[in-house]
Design an enzyme around this catalytic site. Structure first.
Site, PDB file in Angstrom:
ATOM      1  N   LYS A 112       0.813  -1.372  -0.057  1.00 27.57           N
ATOM      2  CA  LYS A 112       0.031  -0.005   0.117  1.00 27.57           C
ATOM      3  C   LYS A 112       0.790   1.368   0.069  1.00 27.57           C
ATOM      4  O   LYS A 112       0.488   2.102  -0.854  1.00 27.57           O
ATOM      5  CB  LYS A 112      -0.925  -0.033   1.198  1.00 27.57           C
ATOM      6  CG  LYS A 112      -1.949  -0.953   0.932  1.00 27.57           C
ATOM      7  CD  LYS A 112      -3.255  -0.741   2.046  1.00 27.57           C
ATOM      8  CE  LYS A 112      -4.198  -1.564   1.825  1.00 27.57           C
ATOM      9  NZ  LYS A 112      -5.671  -1.609   2.730  1.00 27.57           N
ATOM     10  N   LYS A 194      -5.016  -9.538  -6.678  1.00 27.10           N
ATOM     11  CA  LYS A 194      -6.335 -10.050  -6.288  1.00 27.10           C
ATOM     12  C   LYS A 194      -7.520  -8.711  -6.350  1.00 27.10           C
ATOM     13  O   LYS A 194      -7.237  -7.974  -6.281  1.00 27.10           O
ATOM     14  CB  LYS A 194      -6.039 -10.338  -4.638  1.00 27.10           C
ATOM     15  CG  LYS A 194      -6.059  -8.966  -3.661  1.00 27.10           C
ATOM     16  CD  LYS A 194      -6.375  -9.577  -2.326  1.00 27.10           C
ATOM     17  CE  LYS A 194      -6.705  -8.375  -1.559  1.00 27.10           C
ATOM     18  NZ  LYS A 194      -7.703  -7.967  -0.691  1.00 27.10           N
ATOM     19  N   LYS A 197     -11.288  -3.907  -3.196  1.00 31.53           N
ATOM     20  CA  LYS A 197     -12.208  -2.940  -2.988  1.00 31.53           C
ATOM     21  C   LYS A 197     -11.646  -1.569  -3.314  1.00 31.53           C
ATOM     22  O   LYS A 197     -12.172  -0.828  -3.788  1.00 31.53           O
ATOM     23  CB  LYS A 197     -12.717  -2.798  -1.590  1.00 31.53           C
ATOM     24  CG  LYS A 197     -13.567  -3.942  -1.179  1.00 31.53           C
ATOM     25  CD  LYS A 197     -14.412  -3.406   0.159  1.00 31.53           C
ATOM     26  CE  LYS A 197     -13.490  -4.190   1.436  1.00 31.53           C
ATOM     27  NZ  LYS A 197     -13.119  -3.228   2.084  1.00 31.53           N
TER      28      LYS A 197
HETATM   29  P1  ATP Z   1      -8.929  -3.314   0.199  1.00 28.01           P
HETATM   30  O1  ATP Z   1      -8.656  -3.135  -1.091  1.00 28.01           O
HETATM   31  O2  ATP Z   1      -9.190  -2.225   0.956  1.00 28.01           O
HETATM   32  O3  ATP Z   1      -7.589  -3.866   0.989  1.00 28.01           O
HETATM   33  P2  ATP Z   1     -10.294  -5.814  -0.114  1.00 28.01           P
HETATM   34  O4  ATP Z   1     -11.056  -5.748  -1.123  1.00 28.01           O
HETATM   35  O5  ATP Z   1      -9.092  -6.495   0.080  1.00 28.01           O
HETATM   36  O6  ATP Z   1      -9.984  -4.193   0.526  1.00 28.01           O
HETATM   37  P3  ATP Z   1     -10.902  -6.144   2.971  1.00 28.01           P
HETATM   38  O7  ATP Z   1     -11.660  -5.348   3.808  1.00 28.01           O
HETATM   39  O8  ATP Z   1      -9.438  -5.809   3.041  1.00 28.01           O
HETATM   40  O9  ATP Z   1     -11.180  -6.145   1.462  1.00 28.01           O
HETATM   41  O10 ATP Z   1     -11.241  -7.460   3.017  1.00 28.01           O
HETATM   42  C1  ATP Z   1     -12.375  -8.231   3.735  1.00 28.01           C
HETATM   43  C2  ATP Z   1     -12.567  -9.630   3.742  1.00 28.01           C
HETATM   44  O11 ATP Z   1     -12.564 -10.146   2.312  1.00 28.01           O
HETATM   45  C3  ATP Z   1     -11.229 -10.060   4.120  1.00 28.01           C
HETATM   46  O12 ATP Z   1     -11.236 -11.426   4.921  1.00 28.01           O
HETATM   47  C4  ATP Z   1     -10.329 -10.547   2.957  1.00 28.01           C
HETATM   48  O13 ATP Z   1      -9.298 -11.477   3.195  1.00 28.01           O
HETATM   49  C5  ATP Z   1     -11.354 -10.874   2.102  1.00 28.01           C
HETATM   50  N1  ATP Z   1     -10.831 -10.710   0.506  1.00 28.01           N
HETATM   51  C6  ATP Z   1     -10.677  -9.401   0.060  1.00 28.01           C
HETATM   52  N2  ATP Z   1     -10.302  -9.603  -1.038  1.00 28.01           N
HETATM   53  C7  ATP Z   1     -10.552 -10.853  -1.639  1.00 28.01           C
HETATM   54  C8  ATP Z   1     -10.318 -11.598  -2.761  1.00 28.01           C
HETATM   55  N3  ATP Z   1     -10.173 -11.014  -3.749  1.00 28.01           N
HETATM   56  N4  ATP Z   1     -10.562 -12.950  -2.719  1.00 28.01           N
HETATM   57  C9  ATP Z   1     -10.912 -13.463  -1.610  1.00 28.01           C
HETATM   58  N5  ATP Z   1     -11.278 -12.522  -0.330  1.00 28.01           N
HETATM   59  C10 ATP Z   1     -10.946 -11.369  -0.165  1.00 28.01           C
END
Ligand code: ATP
Ligand code: LTN
Length: 327
Positions: A112, A194, A197
């Protein structure tokens, strides 16, 4: 005695199918087996810049989606991190026991902060300490997370063990719980990253609240390759990722899926996948719209959730303060 489960989700960006299959679906399914606490981590959200108005809306949106995904607010506790002050307090105390070298090794911070250079906040660097506090306050046995968060749970174990080795057994050492399939859904536009969000590109993720037309268009534009065969082959990440999404939505076995698409082209596959996703999300979307029709309703559930969990959090904090010699 049911095992104590704790997990958190950031109220930022748009919740996508990776969040659903990597996290929310498992949380909902485990409610009979475990005693669950789910936290909307708004204090983590502000480790990067946020628009206050948008943040407020997103907090309620995430809660609505958790409930729509089947999390029952009577069976589980769902609460807002900033409404239980013990999180920030314990994080500070833990900070004083975390060697900076441990922090410097955290890969999420490295990723990040590369994008943000000198604008990176101290809060982002300290993110793992707050996450450790979240988990340790509730004496969690299990922390269900996607693979990307495993390092943070290991960090939590390390700090709990370090604290315990100094002061005697005080903090429960948790275990990560990582789902096997769907632990990592990749971006539609770039299957080497991955699905996330915080990725701004429009065709990156299928969001849980996307309309059918948006879903069709995003899947239609998803990156594949120049080959033809529709097979679960990890060396072809684009098509592999789309097949995993199909597998997750249909619950079918991999050989059956490959047989079903034998001789078909990518365009046919994408069209069918889009319909499976549209139909798969439809019930969740309608529950979401019912639940959020009155925004005050979600706020009242937050108050209830925080009062359910606060006594446990305060009990742990008190124990830690006593051990350290505070107050
Ligand atoms: P950011 O981009 O802000 O890091 P994020 O999409 O990774 O957001 P988080 O709020 O970090 O989302 O994660 C919420 C939950 O979803 C966590 O348990 C995380 O491991 C899971 N998660 C996030 N992205 C993925 C993905 N691409 N596939 C599977 N699980 C995910
Ligand atoms: N860092 C996590 C969110 C999170 C969390 C937690 C998950 C904050 N505190 C405690 C599990 C337990 C993420 O980005 N998914």
């Amino acid at each position: 005695m049911k095992k104590q489960v704790f997990s958190g989700i950031q109220p930022t960006g748009n919740i996508h199918i990776g969040n659903y299959f990597g996290a929310m679906k498992h949380w909902a399914a485990s409610q009979a087996e475990f005693s669950n606490i789910f936290c909307i981590v708004d204090l983590h959200a502000i480790t990067v810049p946020q628009d206050p108005q948008v943040l407020k809306v997103k907090i309620r949106e995430v809660a609505g989606l958790l409930f729509a995904a089947g999390i029952n607010w009577q069976e589980s506790a769902v609460f807002l991190q900033s409404q239980v002050s013990a999180h920030a307090e314990l994080a500070w105390i833990l900070n004083c026991f975390i060697p900076t070298g441990w922090m410097k090794r955290m890969t999420q911070f490295k990723e990040k902060s590369e994008k943000m250079k000198d604008e990176v906040s101290v809060g982002l660097f300290d993110y793992p300490a707050l996450m450790a506090a979240d988990i340790l306050l509730y004496e969690a046995d299990l922390v269900p997370v996607g693979e990307d968060q495993k390092q943070h749970v290991e960090f939590t174990r390390d700090i709990a063990q370090r604290f315990n080795s100094i002061y005697g057994k005080t903090l429960k050492v948790p275990e990560p719980l990582i789902p096997k399939v769907g632990a990592r859904i990749m971006g539609l536009d770039d299957p080497s990253k991955k699905m996330s969000k915080s990725e701004g590109k429009s065709a990156h993720a299928v969001n849980l609240l996307d309309s059918p037309d948006i879903i069709r268009s995003k899947i239609g534009r998803a990156t594949t390759d120049s080959l033809r065969e529709i097979r679960f082959d990890k060396n072809r990440p684009g098509i592999y990722n789309l097949l995993v999404i199909y597998e997750l939505f249909t619950g079918l076995a991999r050989p059956d899926i490959e047989r079903h698409f034998q001789g078909k082209g990518y365009a046919d596959f994408k069209r069918e996948l889009a319909e499976v996703v549209v139909e798969g999300l439809r019930p969740l979307q309608s529950r979401y719209h019912e639940l959020t029709a009155d925004p005050k309703y979600i706020d009242s559930l937050f108050i209830e959730g925080a009062s359910k969990v606060r006594p446990t959090a305060e009990r742990t904090l008190k124990k830690v303060k006593e051990r350290v010699g505070l107050g």
